[in-house]
Design an enzyme around this catalytic site. Structure first.
Site, PDB file in Angstrom:
ATOM      1  N   GLY A 182       0.298  -5.215   0.859  1.00  0.00           N
ATOM      2  CA  GLY A 182      -0.920  -5.179   0.054  1.00  0.00           C
ATOM      3  C   GLY A 182      -0.744  -5.845  -1.289  1.00  0.00           C
ATOM      4  N   GLU A 190      -1.311  -9.413  -0.607  1.00  0.00           N
ATOM      5  CA  GLU A 190      -2.740  -9.603  -0.345  1.00  0.00           C
ATOM      6  C   GLU A 190      -3.523  -9.613  -1.655  1.00  0.00           C
ATOM      7  OE1 GLU A 190      -4.009  -7.871   3.829  1.00  0.00           O
ATOM      8  OE2 GLU A 190      -2.669  -6.455   2.843  1.00  0.00           O
ATOM      9  N   GLU A 231       4.106  -5.604   7.359  1.00  0.00           N
ATOM     10  CA  GLU A 231       3.330  -4.557   8.042  1.00  0.00           C
ATOM     11  C   GLU A 231       3.616  -4.461   9.537  1.00  0.00           C
ATOM     12  OE1 GLU A 231       0.659  -5.726   4.513  1.00  0.00           O
ATOM     13  OE2 GLU A 231       2.086  -6.694   5.866  1.00  0.00           O
ATOM     14  N   ALA A 239       0.847  -1.192   0.000  1.00  0.00           N
ATOM     15  CA  ALA A 239       0.000   0.000   0.000  1.00  0.00           C
ATOM     16  C   ALA A 239       0.881   1.239   0.000  1.00  0.00           C
ATOM     17  CB  ALA A 239      -0.902  -0.011   1.228  1.00  0.00           C
TER      18      ALA A 239
END
Length: 706
Positions: free
Chosen positions: A111, A114, A136, A65
């Site tokens: 992300g 993911e 993270e 992200a």
């Protein structure tokens, strides 16, 4: 679309991430919005038989992200709203009726991973830059776009916990072994290998990796899961302070959602993520991440980077430095007193590669190749071709100057001479050199193979070219260098030694070794001050403390107990198995020889006083470093103390900690302690100014800028 390219060939859609004006792909709000539109277009096109998600970047799939967007959001509600939107978009990938394949070449982080988990299949290239991870937890939160829900189903509960709670990287081979990806091959084979795999997908012939039988037990029996959660919690508690909530919360989320409906689990994940991402602890961790990025780019690339180095000194630090350069450079030469020493030195350097072999990040053949780069000589004239010679001998000014004299007689005029001194003035050490512009300090931290920080200390004569070449060298070796001014102790040792010294004063006043160590470890430090003194070496600590006392006078007087322990008892710490603790057995016991030197009159200390005396004395010295222009940014001090001493990163560093406590409170407490204990607690001029003008280390820049 500005950041995505959708192509459809022979009814196969390829969606390529290519973030504009960036070397990396990130899942920003803009990118997610484009992804949403592209997925709608793909869903509506009934001719499409499969979707491949790819990247146009040469060494990155999706780096995660956009952390800056997360950093900018301040409330749970705002973060939850955005995370929920992100979940809805990624869920669309999983909901497509056609098969989906993530082609992962390069970094696939956070992300990005993911997103890949939403696909039906994943391919990873065997390129060394291909790494998959959930990092993270190092930013103060955990995977928030379905990672805690999808990973356990794909790779099993235990493996998913390991991935999420540690943030460790997986290369393609390891990812295939655990079932994180379905196929691996070299990126050069992409054209035909991807076609082969796509055909197997369309023919429904891809064989999935079967999870170990224990995963069935965990699906069916809560007692089995409870045992796994208990062991995971114990693992976290051994390594992570309770104040740092990210791994603990991640474990709770997985524990509360495993086996539950996906919709429920994804919402629990989003809400817990939002709570963590809004905390100041997370903001501090993100600041640290960006500081790493900034410092690792803080140089200009040269046409002839340093590729061969000589090292003088083969103690613990010397061997660590030899290991580092053997790993990253093409030629490393060591200067030894006797040729007979060479075998033992190289054997000890080889041991530093053991962890790489155990982790399977390197093979024995690769290690042997690295070790074969090491050559040695017992004569200074054997160092004539060296681009940089680094001295790491005993902390003695005379001995170091003698080594520099010998080096300057044999080295080329463009060669750099550097010292690994931990406390002696660089100006002093270089005073007798003819070519002063090519001399500077390069201070590594122990253990070299673990600690990322290196202090670079120029003298007033050191050229910018020399500084830049050294920064480039260290960065290429995986270190993060900071340039600091020349003073006794530089930044880290100058600030850290008063902390160790103050702990010793508290011990003499009537506390005890274990209590002080426990309180400061519970505060968030990786180890207590006496464990640290034993680990570093009492002899080294005493030598540095003596140099600081000589330079800064009575405000850095050495606690008498330290003198007695070193000079009278001859204790060294772990290196001779006797220090403040005894290291001859598995059970760590306090050394009675030390306690016999202490007063029998015990005094009750509260936790607050021990923490404040040890922390505020560091705040005071940190402010003097700014006041004197040793550095011009408190964030550099914070970074140095986090990466050089293990100061808890989620507290932001020593200056950020002072800001949170309040400068006026810190000054008031220092004055109280000054009345009782004397000048070592006298607030610095800068702290007094900040207090008077109601500023802190974040807002008072004009008070220390030079």
């Amino acid at each position: 679309m500005n950041n995505l390219i959708l192509e459809i060939t022979n009814n196969i859609a390829t969606l390529t991430f290519d973030l504009k004006n960036s070397k990396a792909n990130k899942l920003s709000f803009e990118v997610l919005s484009e992804l949403d539109s592209a997925l709608d277009e793909i869903k509506q096109n009934k001719e499409i038989k499969a979707l491949i998600i790819d990247s146009a970047k040469p060494s990155i799939f999706i780096a995660g992200a956009d952390i800056k967007e997360i950093e900018a959001m301040s409330t749970e509600e705002e973060i939850y709203e955005q995370i929920s939107k992100g979940d809805d978009i990624l869920n669309k990938i999983e909901a497509l009726s056609i098969p989906t394949i993530a082609y992962i070449h390069g970094a696939c982080m956070g992300g990005g991973l993911e997103l890949a988990l939403c696909c039906d299949y994943r391919i990873a290239t065997t390129n060394e830059k291909t790494k998959l991870a959930f990092p993270e937890v190092k930013l103060g939160f955990f995977p928030g776009l379905g990672g805690t829900q999808r990973a356990p189903k794909l790779v099993g509960l235990m493996t998913a916990l390991d991935m999420i709670l540690t943030g460790k990287n997986y290369d393609a081979k390891k990812a295939l072994r655990i079932g994180l990806v379905d196929e691996i091959f070299d990126n050069g084979q992409k054209e035909f290998k991807l076609k082969e795999f796509l055909k197997k997908v369309l023919d429904n012939k891809v064989q999935r990796k079967k999870l170990p039988f224990i995963n069935d037990l965990m699906q069916r029996f809560s007692l089995t899961r409870a045992y796994v959660y208990k062991k995971a919690l114990q693992g976290i508690e051994q390594k992570v302070n309770r104040d740092f909530k990210a791994p603990y919360t991640a474990l709770e989320v997985i524990q509360n959602t495993f086996g539950e409906a996906f919709e429920k689990g994804i919402d629990i994940e989003a809400r817990a993520f939002s709570q963590l991402a809004a905390t100041k602890e997370s903001k501090y961790m993100i600041e640290l991440f960006f500081m790493f990025e900034k410092l690792n780019k803080n140089y200009e690339k040269t046409q002839t980077p340093i590729s061969n180095v000589a090292v003088l000194g083969n103690g613990v630090m010397g061997k660590g430095i030899i290991w580092l350069f053997s790993k990253f450079l093409s030629d490393i030469r060591i200067k030894i007193r006797k040729i007979e020493q060479a075998h033992d030195i190289i054997s000890d350097v080889a041991k530093l590669y053991d962890s790489s072999i155990k982790r399977r990040s390197m093979s024995q053949n690769q290690v042997d190749f690295k070790l074969n780069k090491i050559s040695y000589t017992d004569k200074f004239n054997g160092l004539g071709q060296t681009q940089l010679a680094l001295e790491a001998i005993i902390e003695d000014e005379k001995a170091k100057k003698e080594a520099f004299y010998e080096l300057e007689n044999v080295l080329d005029k463009d060669s750099i001479i550097a010292t690994n001194t931990s406390s002696i003035s660089i100006e002093k050490l270089g005073s007798e050199l003819k070519n002063k512009k090519n001399f500077l300090g390069i201070h590594f931290f122990n253990p070299v193979n673990i600690m990322p920080l290196v202090e670079i200390i120029p003298s007033s004569h050191t050229s910018k070219k020399t500084i830049n070449r050294v920064i480039e060298l260290l960065t290429s070796c995986g270190k993060t260098p900071i340039v600091v001014g020349d003073c006794a102790g530089f930044i880290v040792n100058r600030i850290l030694l008063p902390y160790l010294n103050e702990a010793a004063f508290i011990l003499e006043e009537g506390s005890d070794i274990k209590t002080i160590d426990k309180i400061l470890k519970d505060f968030g430090l990786p180890m207590g001050p006496f464990t640290l003194a034993d680990t570093v070496g009492i002899d080294i600590g005493f030598k540095v403390a003596s140099i600081l006392n000589e330079s800064y006078g009575s405000r850095m007087s050495i606690a008498p107990i330290l003198t007695k322990v070193y000079k009278d008892l001859k204790l060294l710490g772990k290196k001779n198995k006797k220090g403040f603790y005894l290291y001859s057995s598995k059970n760590l016991e306090v050394n009675d020889e030390v306690t016999k030197l202490l007063s029998t009159n015990k005094k009750a200390f509260n936790e607050k006083e021990i923490i404040e005396r040890c922390m505020f004395i560091m705040v005071n010295e940190a402010s003097r470093c700014l006041e004197e222009g040793i550095v011009n940014d408190p964030k550099i001090i914070d970074f140095a103390m986090i990466t050089g001493t293990g100061f808890p990163p989620y507290k932001g560093g020593i200056c950020a900690y002072a800001n949170d406590m309040g400068i006026s409170y810190v000054v008031d407490e220092l004055k109280k302690y000054e009345k009782v204990f004397g000048e070592r607690f006298k607030p610095s001029l800068l702290l007094e100014k900040l207090n008077k003008e109601n500023k802190d280390f974040k807002t008072g820049e004009e008070l220390w800028k030079h």
